[in-house]
Design a protein around this motif. Structure first.
Motif, PDB file in Angstrom:
ATOM      1  N   ARG A 222       0.698  -1.045  -0.472  1.00 37.45           N
ATOM      2  CA  ARG A 222       0.117   0.264   0.169  1.00 37.45           C
ATOM      3  C   ARG A 222       1.124   1.398  -0.228  1.00 37.45           C
ATOM      4  NH1 ARG A 222      -1.370   2.712   4.068  1.00 37.45           N
ATOM      5  NH2 ARG A 222      -1.147   0.802   5.732  1.00 37.45           N
ATOM      6  N   MET A 223       1.982   1.071   0.551  1.00 43.70           N
ATOM      7  CA  MET A 223       3.059   2.448   0.293  1.00 43.70           C
ATOM      8  C   MET A 223       4.264   2.442  -0.203  1.00 43.70           C
ATOM      9  SD  MET A 223       3.298   2.650   4.308  1.00 43.70           S
ATOM     10  CE  MET A 223       2.953   1.519   5.040  1.00 43.70           C
ATOM     11  N   ALA A 224       4.118   1.740  -1.453  1.00 46.45           N
ATOM     12  CA  ALA A 224       4.760   1.391  -2.572  1.00 46.45           C
ATOM     13  C   ALA A 224       5.733   2.069  -2.775  1.00 46.45           C
ATOM     14  CB  ALA A 224       3.976   0.561  -4.124  1.00 46.45           C
ATOM     15  N   PRO A 225       6.871   2.355  -3.002  1.00 44.37           N
ATOM     16  CA  PRO A 225       7.939   3.029  -3.706  1.00 44.37           C
ATOM     17  C   PRO A 225       7.871   4.193  -4.472  1.00 44.37           C
ATOM     18  CG  PRO A 225       9.216   1.075  -3.819  1.00 44.37           C
ATOM     19  CD  PRO A 225       7.257   0.573  -3.576  1.00 44.37           C
ATOM     20  N   ASP A 226       7.402   5.494  -4.134  1.00 45.28           N
ATOM     21  CA  ASP A 226       7.095   6.645  -4.766  1.00 45.28           C
ATOM     22  C   ASP A 226       8.195   7.819  -5.194  1.00 45.28           C
ATOM     23  OD1 ASP A 226       5.822   8.587  -5.889  1.00 45.28           O
ATOM     24  OD2 ASP A 226       4.723   9.066  -4.006  1.00 45.28           O
ATOM     25  N   ALA A 227       8.726   7.408  -6.795  1.00 47.02           N
ATOM     26  CA  ALA A 227       9.782   8.257  -7.211  1.00 47.02           C
ATOM     27  C   ALA A 227       9.485   9.803  -6.916  1.00 47.02           C
ATOM     28  CB  ALA A 227      10.192   8.524  -8.144  1.00 47.02           C
ATOM     29  N   GLY A 228       8.266  10.310  -6.879  1.00 50.47           N
ATOM     30  CA  GLY A 228       7.918  11.144  -6.270  1.00 50.47           C
ATOM     31  C   GLY A 228       8.308  12.409  -5.228  1.00 50.47           C
ATOM     32  N   ILE A 229       8.214  11.468  -3.945  1.00 49.54           N
ATOM     33  CA  ILE A 229       8.478  12.486  -2.224  1.00 49.54           C
ATOM     34  C   ILE A 229       9.841  12.033  -2.479  1.00 49.54           C
ATOM     35  CG2 ILE A 229       8.963  11.501  -0.159  1.00 49.54           C
ATOM     36  CD1 ILE A 229       7.068   8.714  -0.591  1.00 49.54           C
ATOM     37  N   ILE A 230      10.424  11.596  -3.700  1.00 47.97           N
ATOM     38  CA  ILE A 230      12.192  12.295  -3.707  1.00 47.97           C
ATOM     39  C   ILE A 230      12.378  13.524  -3.815  1.00 47.97           C
ATOM     40  CG2 ILE A 230      14.451  11.803  -4.730  1.00 47.97           C
ATOM     41  CD1 ILE A 230      13.575   9.112  -5.632  1.00 47.97           C
ATOM     42  N   PRO A 231      12.060  14.698  -4.828  1.00 47.72           N
ATOM     43  CA  PRO A 231      12.173  15.957  -4.535  1.00 47.72           C
ATOM     44  C   PRO A 231      11.407  16.828  -3.557  1.00 47.72           C
ATOM     45  CG  PRO A 231      10.297  14.777  -6.215  1.00 47.72           C
ATOM     46  CD  PRO A 231      11.462  13.836  -5.762  1.00 47.72           C
ATOM     47  N   ARG A 232      11.037  15.692  -3.071  1.00 39.97           N
ATOM     48  CA  ARG A 232      10.173  16.633  -1.924  1.00 39.97           C
ATOM     49  C   ARG A 232      11.116  16.477  -1.059  1.00 39.97           C
ATOM     50  NH1 ARG A 232       5.753  13.713  -1.377  1.00 39.97           N
ATOM     51  NH2 ARG A 232       4.469  15.293   0.485  1.00 39.97           N
ATOM     52  N   VAL A 233      11.081  15.346  -0.151  1.00 42.41           N
ATOM     53  CA  VAL A 233      11.638  15.511   0.856  1.00 42.41           C
ATOM     54  C   VAL A 233      13.606  16.271   0.593  1.00 42.41           C
ATOM     55  CG1 VAL A 233      13.283  13.887   2.090  1.00 42.41           C
ATOM     56  CG2 VAL A 233      10.979  12.925   1.170  1.00 42.41           C
ATOM     57  N   LEU A 234      13.463  15.560  -0.442  1.00 42.85           N
ATOM     58  CA  LEU A 234      15.085  16.949  -1.159  1.00 42.85           C
ATOM     59  C   LEU A 234      14.727  17.844  -0.075  1.00 42.85           C
ATOM     60  CD1 LEU A 234      16.417  15.242  -3.868  1.00 42.85           C
ATOM     61  CD2 LEU A 234      17.448  14.396  -1.347  1.00 42.85           C
ATOM     62  N   LYS A 235      13.346  19.195  -0.843  1.00 47.25           N
ATOM     63  CA  LYS A 235      13.220  20.036  -0.641  1.00 47.25           C
ATOM     64  C   LYS A 235      13.128  20.209   0.992  1.00 47.25           C
ATOM     65  CE  LYS A 235      11.865  24.862  -1.927  1.00 47.25           C
ATOM     66  NZ  LYS A 235      12.623  25.946  -1.979  1.00 47.25           N
ATOM     67  N   GLY A 236      12.333  19.472   2.021  1.00 49.31           N
ATOM     68  CA  GLY A 236      12.670  19.282   3.289  1.00 49.31           C
ATOM     69  C   GLY A 236      13.473  19.098   3.226  1.00 49.31           C
ATOM     70  N   ARG A 237      14.425  19.115   2.999  1.00 47.39           N
ATOM     71  CA  ARG A 237      16.389  18.566   3.928  1.00 47.39           C
ATOM     72  C   ARG A 237      16.980  20.206   3.817  1.00 47.39           C
ATOM     73  NH1 ARG A 237      19.820  13.716   2.487  1.00 47.39           N
ATOM     74  NH2 ARG A 237      20.128  14.948   0.258  1.00 47.39           N
ATOM     75  N   SER A 238      16.734  20.124   2.343  1.00 41.87           N
ATOM     76  CA  SER A 238      17.474  21.848   1.994  1.00 41.87           C
ATOM     77  C   SER A 238      17.293  22.595   2.957  1.00 41.87           C
ATOM     78  CB  SER A 238      17.410  22.282   0.783  1.00 41.87           C
ATOM     79  OG  SER A 238      17.524  23.532   0.219  1.00 41.87           O
ATOM     80  N   MET A 239      15.440  22.819   3.386  1.00 42.26           N
ATOM     81  CA  MET A 239      15.355  23.564   4.369  1.00 42.26           C
ATOM     82  C   MET A 239      16.134  24.110   5.118  1.00 42.26           C
ATOM     83  SD  MET A 239      11.081  24.359   2.772  1.00 42.26           S
ATOM     84  CE  MET A 239      10.741  25.796   3.769  1.00 42.26           C
ATOM     85  N   LEU A 240      15.770  22.543   5.493  1.00 36.44           N
ATOM     86  CA  LEU A 240      16.407  22.167   7.340  1.00 36.44           C
ATOM     87  C   LEU A 240      17.827  22.395   7.042  1.00 36.44           C
ATOM     88  CD1 LEU A 240      14.910  18.735   8.435  1.00 36.44           C
ATOM     89  CD2 LEU A 240      14.706  20.871  10.012  1.00 36.44           C
ATOM     90  N   GLN A 241      18.247  22.409   5.974  1.00 36.91           N
ATOM     91  CA  GLN A 241      19.727  22.508   6.172  1.00 36.91           C
ATOM     92  C   GLN A 241      20.443  24.118   5.621  1.00 36.91           C
ATOM     93  OE1 GLN A 241      21.081  20.055   2.927  1.00 36.91           O
ATOM     94  NE2 GLN A 241      21.844  18.610   3.716  1.00 36.91           N
ATOM     95  N   GLY A 242      19.357  24.743   5.911  1.00 37.67           N
ATOM     96  CA  GLY A 242      20.013  26.288   5.590  1.00 37.67           C
ATOM     97  C   GLY A 242      19.287  27.173   6.535  1.00 37.67           C
ATOM     98  N   ALA A 243      18.822  26.459   7.571  1.00 37.28           N
ATOM     99  CA  ALA A 243      18.184  26.802   9.082  1.00 37.28           C
ATOM    100  C   ALA A 243      18.854  27.200  10.324  1.00 37.28           C
ATOM    101  CB  ALA A 243      16.359  26.587   9.465  1.00 37.28           C
ATOM    102  N   LYS A 244      18.608  27.599  10.867  1.00 32.95           N
ATOM    103  CA  LYS A 244      19.266  27.272  12.563  1.00 32.95           C
ATOM    104  C   LYS A 244      18.489  27.018  13.367  1.00 32.95           C
ATOM    105  CE  LYS A 244      23.038  30.234  11.230  1.00 32.95           C
ATOM    106  NZ  LYS A 244      24.347  29.009  11.217  1.00 32.95           N
ATOM    107  N   ALA A 245      16.939  27.578  13.497  1.00 34.51           N
ATOM    108  CA  ALA A 245      16.240  26.896  14.606  1.00 34.51           C
ATOM    109  C   ALA A 245      14.710  26.543  13.826  1.00 34.51           C
ATOM    110  CB  ALA A 245      15.509  28.120  15.379  1.00 34.51           C
ATOM    111  N   MET A 246      14.559  25.677  14.569  1.00 36.60           N
ATOM    112  CA  MET A 246      13.092  24.701  14.687  1.00 36.60           C
ATOM    113  C   MET A 246      11.543  25.471  15.327  1.00 36.60           C
ATOM    114  SD  MET A 246      11.835  20.981  14.548  1.00 36.60           S
ATOM    115  CE  MET A 246      12.940  20.634  12.754  1.00 36.60           C
ATOM    116  N   HIS A 247      11.010  25.646  15.191  1.00 30.99           N
ATOM    117  CA  HIS A 247      10.312  26.081  16.191  1.00 30.99           C
ATOM    118  C   HIS A 247       8.466  25.355  15.850  1.00 30.99           C
ATOM    119  CE1 HIS A 247       7.756  29.232  19.232  1.00 30.99           C
ATOM    120  NE2 HIS A 247       7.880  28.501  19.912  1.00 30.99           N
TER     121      HIS A 247
END
Length: 348
Positions: free
Chosen positions: A134-159
């Protein structure tokens, strides 16, 4: 009750996962399991890899004796390898390690050496294949997670805030930033299936505030929806108070206390779910033995707070809670990534 029977559709699903990891004919791939692994998944992995033409082989470790005072669940810190050097040599030499250990190698002591040798690891969560299908591999997730990771990498704080009362500050300086893509392609990388989580291991002393687990939030270690709120007070990474009445709070306090280990109260990793195929309500629809809770970690818009081991803060323990929380707003340097439990459009 689901039946453990080889189904052609599940071979197809496993094949799709391996092809997303760019497994090709002739690749030497280790199927790593232990004596308590879910046998049907090791069989499906073998059949799918052979269908591709990979040179697959099995390494099966005896599940070690229990050493903890309470049952260990969903830690991502398998101890199955036991530092057995011939096994580690084989894993380091493999193009891909298909990790089917019960707990997974994500936080295991041996994992840095395996990845450092250039091998890749795909952890297939200890779920019944019906859930994996039901949660078969989805290539569409990859660019979205990479975008989120990039935002994390560029930040100093999470609230993190919520209407239930959460107000949690997380410093990101020195954090180990990651993201579960659901597939691994680059040498030295690790992913889990199913994927879809942006996360980080905060540096020591960088997490402070209050986290309120509300009715309907999930304690994955117990595979249980909360029926009454729990208020966690967190000071410099460590849970210093578990406030609340009822069974849920009592269970959490008892499990924390059973470890007799201050590190079990520390912050492990934090992040948010990105997987639209993962469902909050699915925990109700499976027997506990059929699932490992990875879906509950990944459902889109949850805030995932975990306690226990954090090797990047020099924190080592098998005591572990994974706690997906709904309805939170998560900001990075003031920029929202999740608002009231919904991903912002650029990440959705």
């Amino acid at each position: 009750m689901l039946v453990d029977r080889i189904e052609a559709k599940w071979i197809d699903t496993f094949e799709a996962a391996f092809r997303l990891c760019e497994v090709s004919a002739g690749d030497e791939v280790t199927i790593l399991s232990e004596s308590q692994s879910r046998a049907i998944n090791t069989h499906l992995a073998e059949l799918a890899l052979l269908r591709i033409g990979a040179r697959a082989f099995h390494i099966i470790m005896p599940t070690p004796p229990q050493s903890a005072p309470v049952p260990v669940r969903s830690t991502g810190s398998s101890v199955a390898l036991q530092q057995v050097q011939p096994v580690l040599a084989a894993l380091k030499a493999s193009k891909l390690v298909v990790d089917l250990t019960v707990e997974g190698l994500m936080h295991s002591d041996e994992t840095p050496a395996i990845l450092g040798a250039g091998s890749r690891i795909l952890y297939i969560s200890n779920e019944h294949p019906e859930a994996l299908e039901r949660m078969a591999p989805d290539a569409g997730i990859i660019p979205r997670v990479l975008k989120g990771r990039s935002m994390l990498q560029g930040a100093k704080a999470m609230h993190v805030t919520s209407a239930a009362g959460t107000d949690l500050a997380i410093g990101l300086d020195g954090a180990r930033i990651g993201g579960n893509l659901g597939a691994t392609v680059a040498p030295g990388s690790l992913a889990t299936w199913p994927g879809g989580i942006c996360s980080c291991f905060p540096a020591r002393g960088t997490v402070t505030g209050v986290l309120v687990l509300d009715e309907g939030d999930i304690n994955i270690t117990f595979k249980r929806y909360l029926e009454k709120p729990i208020r966690l007070v967190i000071e410099k990474d460590y849970v210093t108070a578990v406030e609340g009445k009822g069974t849920d709070a009592d269970l959490m306090r008892a499990y924390f206390e059973a470890w007799d280990d201050p590190e079990a109260y520390g912050t492990s990793h934090v992040g948010w779910g990105m997987n639209h195929g993962a469902r909050w309500e699915s925990l109700m629809l499976y027997d506990k033995g059929d699932i490992n809770g990875i879906e509950s970690r990944a459902f889109a818009g949850n805030f995932l707070f975990s306690t226990g081991a954090n090797p990047f803060a020099d924190r080592h323990t098998l005591g572990h809670f994974d706690l997906p929380v709904r309805g939170c707003t998560i900001t990075l340097d003031g920029t929202p990534v999740v608002v009231d439990g919904k991903l912002v459009p650029e990440l959705a």
